[in-house]
Design an enzyme around this catalytic site. Structure first.
Site, short mmCIF file in Angstrom:
data_model
loop_
_atom_site.label_atom_id
_atom_site.label_comp_id
_atom_site.label_asym_id
_atom_site.label_seq_id
_atom_site.Cartn_x
_atom_site.Cartn_y
_atom_site.Cartn_z
N GLU A 1 47.75 20.88 -1.13
CA GLU A 1 46.84 20.82 0.17
C GLU A 1 45.85 19.94 -0.01
O GLU A 1 45.00 20.21 -0.97
CB GLU A 1 46.60 22.42 0.44
CG GLU A 1 45.67 22.38 1.73
CD GLU A 1 46.30 21.75 2.86
OE1 GLU A 1 45.41 20.89 3.47
OE2 GLU A 1 47.37 21.89 3.07
N GLN A 2 45.64 19.10 1.00
CA GLN A 2 44.57 18.02 0.71
C GLN A 2 43.49 18.52 1.16
O GLN A 2 42.34 18.00 0.77
CB GLN A 2 45.18 16.63 1.69
CG GLN A 2 45.20 17.12 3.03
CD GLN A 2 45.52 15.67 3.69
OE1 GLN A 2 45.06 14.68 3.68
NE2 GLN A 2 46.49 15.94 4.81
N ARG B 1 47.96 30.30 15.79
CA ARG B 1 48.50 29.59 14.71
C ARG B 1 47.69 29.68 13.48
O ARG B 1 48.27 30.28 12.24
CB ARG B 1 47.92 28.12 14.75
CG ARG B 1 49.05 27.27 15.94
CD ARG B 1 48.92 25.71 15.99
NE ARG B 1 49.45 25.43 14.86
CZ ARG B 1 50.70 25.04 14.59
NH1 ARG B 1 51.40 25.15 15.57
NH2 ARG B 1 51.18 24.44 13.31
N TYR C 1 49.49 32.66 27.45
CA TYR C 1 50.12 33.66 27.23
C TYR C 1 49.06 34.36 26.14
O TYR C 1 48.14 33.78 25.72
CB TYR C 1 51.10 33.16 26.40
CG TYR C 1 51.26 32.28 25.36
CD1 TYR C 1 50.67 32.60 24.01
CD2 TYR C 1 51.72 30.97 25.56
CE1 TYR C 1 50.65 31.55 23.14
CE2 TYR C 1 51.67 29.89 24.56
CZ TYR C 1 51.07 30.29 23.45
OH TYR C 1 50.91 29.13 22.51
N ASP D 1 57.49 19.36 10.46
CA ASP D 1 57.11 18.12 11.33
C ASP D 1 57.36 16.84 10.37
O ASP D 1 57.65 15.87 10.89
CB ASP D 1 55.62 18.10 11.71
CG ASP D 1 55.59 19.13 12.80
OD1 ASP D 1 56.55 19.46 13.38
OD2 ASP D 1 54.52 19.34 13.46
#
Length: 405
Positions: free
Chosen positions: A32-33, A106, A215, A305
């Site tokens: 992880e950067q 998220r 929502y 992605d």
């Protein structure tokens, strides 16, 4: 000795991949950067297909603790305010698909996965570490990081997002595709939501060249609001012309959004006015996948992605990353010994057409959501006549397809 796999990227897709592999007995290095694990952004929706994956990993209770479970999707006209269509969720989704429809922040999904990964002794998390390049040999993949560290594994999983370095090396540098759409995102505490908008539902407001979705998240304590309009960063929206297109968010001015919304109906504007502080994203994607070679080659695979970035108009971005990860874990867990090129070849054959279909449908939905003129009339008529059958997606929510079938 356990297999060793390197996962590039510690977002939702990367952590999901690490968890799926660890549960299959694989040792994993996650690169992880950033200097800390975290997730930017706001809310997301998880259809029954994505919830099914979390259930398979034993994370149902964790999801129940942080998500909301809407009773319906309501579609309304952004200017007239009238109801255009409805899809029952809640108990109906559970009855149809044996899993609920969830909405959550998220960061909550990322935290849920991170806690699960940290309970796996075979996973090593590396912060401040970004892949610079990789090299495949007949028996392994050697990964070199920006800080000079060299790691070796039997396979490399590229979960490093839209601007993926793994993808660039595997498929060649290809520019992303600008959608011409901008997403304004904000959050509202339930106490500040207009009384008429507090229902436990997903509401989608459709208008010419725009739509707004809101929502509940965080067990209904907050509401996520996303407004998508046509435009370009710096041209009446957000920061200066030439703002870094790779930046996740830009400070946004409410006045820019209100100008883009024009004569939206009072109910919608009341929700927009309740948001204190907007973030602005330029929405980029890539053309739909054209074959399995875009998912995996040899000992290297792309997930989420990095492989198939999606426009948000089918609400499946996180779901497809979870499905990708589950598929790899399912294949490895069923194999007594891993032939990684063959395993990743099966993964690619299983996933690419489904992901391409979701990419295409997401793009098409954007055109339909933002329609004007005859197309808008046809959309509204179809929703009135066909009802839920037009809005439900059994082909999607029955997934993910089992690669062992």
């Amino acid at each position: 000795m356990n297999d060793q796999v390197v996962v590039a990227g510690g977002g939702i897709g990367g952590l999901a991949c690490a968890l799926a592999l660890a549960r299959a007995g694989v040792s994993v290095d996650v690169l992880e950067q950033a200097s800390a694990f975290g997730e930017v952004g706001a809310g997301l929706q998880l259809g029954p297909n994505a919830v099914r994956v979390l259930h398979a990993w034993g994370l149902t209770d964790e999801l129940q603790a942080c998500a909301a479970f809407p009773e319906a999707l309501w579609v309304r006209d952004a200017h007239g305010g009238q109801r255009l269509g409805q899809l029952r969720l809640g108990a109906m989704a559970l009855a149809r698909y044996a899993q609920p429809y969830a909405t959550l922040h998220r960061a909550d999904l990322h935290s849920l996965l991170l806690r699960a990964v940290r309970q796996e002794p075979g996973v090593r998390l590396h912060l401040n570490t970004r892949l610079a390049a990789y090299e495949q040999t007949p028996d392994a993949v050697q990964v070199t990081t920006e800080n000079g560290t060299v790691l070796q594994g039997q396979a490399l999983m590229g979960s490093d997002g839209l601007w993926s370095r793994v993808r660039a090396q595997m498929l060649g540098a290809q520019p992303v595709r600008a959608s011409g759409h901008l997403a304004y995102r904000g959050m509202v505490h339930r106490d500040d939501v207009p009384a008429a908008q507090r229902d436990n539902v997903v509401t989608a407001w459709l208008g010419p060249r725009l739509h707004v979705v809101h929502y509940p998240v965080r067990s209904g304590e907050w509401f996520n609001v996303v407004a998508v309009v046509h435009g370009v960063l710096g041209h009446g929206h957000g920061g200066p012309v030439g703002s870094d297109p790779q930046s996740w968010s830009h400070e946004a001015q409410a006045a820019d959004l209100k100008r883009a919304l024009g004569s939206a109906c009072p109910d919608l504007m009341a929700m927009i006015n309740a948001v204190q502080g907007w973030k602005l994203w330029a929405l980029n994607d890539r053309a739909p996948m054209t074959g399995p070679h875009e998912h995996a080659q040899g000992r290297v695979a792309l997930l989420g992605d990095a492989a198939h970035p999606l426009r948000p108009y089918l609400a499946q971005g996180a779901a497809m990353a979870l499905e990708d990860a589950w598929t790899i874990g399912r294949l490895r867990g069923a194999a007594p010994a891993a032939d990684w090129p063959a395993l990743l070849g099966t993964y690619a054959q299983t996933r690419w057409a489904r992901n391409a279909r979701v990419q295409s449908r997401s793009q098409r939905n954007g055109t339909i959501f933002h329609a004007s003129g005859v197309l808008r009339w046809g959309r509204n008529t179809a929703m009135a006549v066909l009802g839920e059958s037009l809005m439900d997606n059994p082909w999607l929510y029955d997934g993910p397809p089992d690669p062992l079938d």
